[in-house]
Design an enzyme around this catalytic site. Structure first.
Site, PDB file in Angstrom:
ATOM      1  N   VAL A   1       0.840  -1.205   0.000  1.00 28.74           N
ATOM      2  CA  VAL A   1       0.000   0.000   0.000  1.00 28.74           C
ATOM      3  C   VAL A   1       0.873   1.252   0.000  1.00 28.74           C
ATOM      4  CG1 VAL A   1      -1.739   1.319   1.281  1.00 28.74           C
ATOM      5  CG2 VAL A   1      -1.906  -1.176   1.171  1.00 28.74           C
ATOM      6  N   CYS A   2       1.979   1.185   0.719  1.00 30.00           N
ATOM      7  CA  CYS A   2       2.828   2.371   0.914  1.00 30.00           C
ATOM      8  C   CYS A   2       3.257   3.054  -0.386  1.00 30.00           C
ATOM      9  CB  CYS A   2       4.048   2.018   1.756  1.00 30.00           C
ATOM     10  SG  CYS A   2       3.636   1.467   3.425  1.00 30.00           S
ATOM     11  N   PRO A   3       3.745   2.311  -1.391  1.00 32.51           N
ATOM     12  CA  PRO A   3       4.171   3.027  -2.595  1.00 32.51           C
ATOM     13  C   PRO A   3       3.030   3.735  -3.305  1.00 32.51           C
ATOM     14  CG  PRO A   3       4.224   0.648  -2.958  1.00 32.51           C
ATOM     15  CD  PRO A   3       4.026   0.868  -1.490  1.00 32.51           C
TER      16      PRO A   3
ATOM     17  N   GLU B   1       0.569   5.324  -1.930  1.00 30.62           N
ATOM     18  CA  GLU B   1       0.365   6.606  -1.245  1.00 30.62           C
ATOM     19  C   GLU B   1       1.500   7.584  -1.541  1.00 30.62           C
ATOM     20  OE1 GLU B   1      -1.838   6.075   2.859  1.00 30.62           O
ATOM     21  OE2 GLU B   1       0.104   5.090   2.891  1.00 30.62           O
ATOM     22  N   ILE B   2       2.728   7.109  -1.375  1.00 29.56           N
ATOM     23  CA  ILE B   2       3.884   8.001  -1.523  1.00 29.56           C
ATOM     24  C   ILE B   2       3.966   8.535  -2.950  1.00 29.56           C
ATOM     25  CG2 ILE B   2       6.391   8.182  -1.313  1.00 29.56           C
ATOM     26  CD1 ILE B   2       6.153   5.775   0.709  1.00 29.56           C
TER      27      ILE B   2
END
Length: 201
Positions: free
Chosen positions: A54-56, A58-59
């Protein structure tokens, strides 16, 4: 051991916890302090781990729209408990392989967990951050706090809308109703004055 964040120093309307740490900025290791951005709005968002799923999304979403934030005097900072070396390796990995690619925002390294702890987002048993997002005004007071559990990402559109709403209130002295977007009606605070809005809606 409790799984919940503890010892938060982050409170709405109060000064944001100050920090100084290393970050990856334009492919270089740079010292970054919150005080560097006094006079601007700051969106500080935490994410759990580099090289995850999920993190990439968002970033990259925040990075790709950094110019929209810059246009309204706002900087966006991403942070996790990973090292700058891990951040750089992830940035250097192509997006089609799960990497971040070129970044338009600083990516902060909270390796001693102090920033995450001060902002109340540290998952103590794992040493990673929950998905906290903080809007800090030009006087470095906290105006908004959102903390998601690990599996669910955040909305760039909503973050941008919130910054625009806080800026409108500061400039015009009127308040923003639910779902307000730039150009839509606001409310004059006051028993009689507010009726103008309610009669229309």
């Amino acid at each position: 051991m409790s799984l919940a964040p503890k010892m938060s120093k982050a409170f709405i309307g109060k000064p944001a916890p100050q920090f100084k740490t290393q970050a990856v900025v334009d492919g270089e290791f740079v010292d970054v302090s919150l005080s560097d951005y006094k006079g601007k709005y700051v969106v500080l968002f935490f994410y759990p781990l580099d090289f995850t799923f999920v993190c990439p999304t968002e970033i990259i979403a925040f990075s790709d729209r950094a110019e929209e934030f810059k246009a309204i005097n706002t900087v966006v900072l991403a942070a996790s408990t990973d090292s700058v070396f891990s951040h750089l390796a992830w940035i250097n990995q192509p997006r089609k392989h799960g990497g971040l690619g070129e970044m338009n925002i600083p990516v902060l390294a909270d390796t001693n967990h102090q920033i995450s702890r001060d902002y109340g987002v540290l998952k103590e048993d794992e040493g990673i951050a929950f998905r906290g997002l903080f809007i800090i005004d030009p006087s470095q007071n906290l105006r908004q706090i959102t903390i998601n559990d690990l599996p669910v990402g955040r909305s760039v559109d909503e973050t941008l809308r919130l910054v625009q709403a806080f800026q409108f209130v500061e400039k015009h002295g009127e308040v923003c109703p639910a779902g307000w977007t730039p150009g839509s009606d606001t409310i004059k605070p006051g028993v009689k004055e507010s009726q103008e809005y309610f009669k229309k809606h």
